[in-house]
Design an enzyme around this catalytic site. Structure first.
Site, PDB file in Angstrom:
ATOM      1  CB  THR A   1      -5.290   7.555  -3.316  1.00  0.00           C
ATOM      2  OG1 THR A   1      -5.855   6.752  -3.845  1.00  0.00           O
ATOM      3  CG2 THR A   1      -5.171   7.427  -1.738  1.00  0.00           C
TER       4      THR A   1
ATOM      5  CD  GLU B   1      -3.124  -0.727   0.027  1.00  0.00           C
ATOM      6  OE1 GLU B   1      -2.617  -0.380  -0.929  1.00  0.00           O
ATOM      7  OE2 GLU B   1      -4.301  -0.668   0.595  1.00  0.00           O
TER       8      GLU B   1
END
Lengths: 312, 312
Positions: free
Chosen positions: A184, A131
């Site tokens: 994001t 991530e």
């Protein structure tokens, strides 16, 4: 029994945040999923191949599965490596945990090749390195359900990772993935740095209510508690069609929902399969009218996370 | 069966906030409790008598039970009134829901005299008028457990009151009430107006964790989740001995705890009766050394709230 030399794992899409639970709640879906195949090699190092058309990086340091596996190999004394083949079933950038699935699938596969020496908690911790490659943040809200399955609460990441896996409610999820991009980092940039205390109180009342509703199967409570007072209002302008999609899904019988992760996908929870299909179609109709291409996903909350489907 | 003309109610002490759950979580105790006796009269209006030495106001508009009953009488078409006798078992200003108990006991008693025409939700809504007299705020975090019993989540007060009563975990509560005053208004004044988003996220992760721990009887999770990152740090300076009392209670085996309501009482949750007594004694020893008088209370979480113990 000898350890397998090669395994194939299915790693599911996931919904992070789940309405009010920004950065802490997550749910696993049954589909779509990534297929991650690992073969153990006696040569240290990783080779990564993508059997799809997304043109993702295959340099291990820039690939989410690669970064997670490099972190895992640092914990393994044997001088081994892996050949990795990834078939993305989850579109990158869809907001339903695409990077988390590849990272989770990779470490679950590696763990099977290594005789299951890592706990699920350790696998989450390792997959979070993936991530970090994808978004710059080592967050666990997609990774946790991608590995544990069901419904997860990430109670803490620091100083010690604390994932609470909880029995999933018997709900069906409807997802619409409209084909536009929400970065994001942009989705993080619009967040408020601070929250008025009364609003924070309303939000944690909803988090408590949603957890209680999931555990006691109280669908009316789930419906009331899904509301996000803080993150969704800040991000709504990045997601054209969100308000309409919600209204139509609710009119179709959905309990409630919101942005999946940082979007652009929108999820709705539903009491049964038929309602979930109706909610998905209702959301799709909004994007059809807007001339925005979209994909729909409908399925139950998955009790399992990434799992080995074959080994040899 | 004719309605009774007079009833006696026991209304329990309560713990509001419960660590991380500022303004939303609450627990009912079995003791101490207030005794509220109501007799129905054919004369409209209220007369209030206190059978204790706390010198509380008996003007109905300034008395917590009076304000709650006046609100209730506005919803009653019959021209009736009540004679009210209150025996405080819960010391005013102790931080364990003293005002909430009298208000809750009064409306529960009135409801029994009126044939149970109000729901528990409506009784909470009415009793909150008593809290407004006591603290200026119509809050429900003590009232809700005082009426529903057990463990309650006040998911919302506005626009519609939404109390979620939940099955209480089989835990024992230890309370120390050191004899100094913390004014509720001062305790409110030290609160931050806004909270950094990352801290708010940690807090709602704990609220979710605490609710999950209570519902799944996971004492280790309860212990980890009881931490309050926002309210207790702001109020700690108002509560001498708090840090020491917690450390000693934890050393005695308590799962965790914190300020009860806005203090000065401190509560600890414990897995069994013996540990609760040990935790209470450990906290008491801190105030003994400081030369501050104190009272201790030990008991299980009560499954019942205010209840009629006799009627005639």
């Amino acid at each position: 029994m000898p350890l397998p030399s090669s395994v194939t794992v299915h790693a599911p899409a996931t919904i992070a945040n789940v309405g009010c639970g920004f950065d802490v709640l997550g749910l696993a879906l049954t589909a779509p999923y990534d297929i991650v195949r690992l073969r153990r090699t006696d040569q240290p190092g990783l080779t990564i191949r993508h059997l799809d058309d997304y043109n993702l990086p295959t340099d291990p340091y820039r690939n989410v599965a690669g970064a997670a596996l490099l972190a895992l190999l640092r914990e393994v004394p044997e001088p081994i490596g892996f050949e990795v083949e990834i078939t993305k079933g989850i579109r990158p950038g869809s907001g339903i945990g695409s990077s988390a699935a590849s990272a989770a699938g990779a470490v679950v596969a590696a763990n099977a090749l290594l005789g299951s020496r890592f706990t699920n908690h350790q696998l989450v911790d390792l997959a979070m390195y993936g991530e970090a490659v994808a978004s710059g943040v080592r967050h666990a809200d997609n990774i946790a359900p991608a590995i544990f399955g069901g419904f997860t609460l990430v109670r803490a990441v620091l100083p010690t990772l604390d994932v609470v896996p909880l029995p999933p409610p018997p709900l069906w999820v409807a997802v619409v993935h409209p084909q536009f991009e929400v970065k994001t980092q942009e989705a993080r940039a619009v967040l408020p740095a601070a929250v008025p205390l009364p609003l924070a109180v309303r939000q944690w009342a909803n988090v408590g209510g949603l957890v209680a509703g999931f555990l006691t199967h109280d669908n009316a409570l789930i419906s009331r508690a899904l509301e996000d007072y803080i993150v969704e209002p800040a991000r709504a302008s990045l997601l054209p069609g969100l308000g309409d999609a919600r209204l139509r899904a609710l009119a179709a019988g959905a309990l409630g929902g919101g942005i999946s992760g940082s979007g652009p996908s929108i999820f709705m929870l539903n009491q049964d399969e038929a309602t979930a299909h109706a909610a998905a179609e209702a959301m799709g109709s909004v994007y059809q009218k807007m001339g925005i291409a979209f994909h729909l996903h409908v399925g139950p909350i998955a009790s399992e996370g990434a799992r080995v489907v074959s080994a040899e």
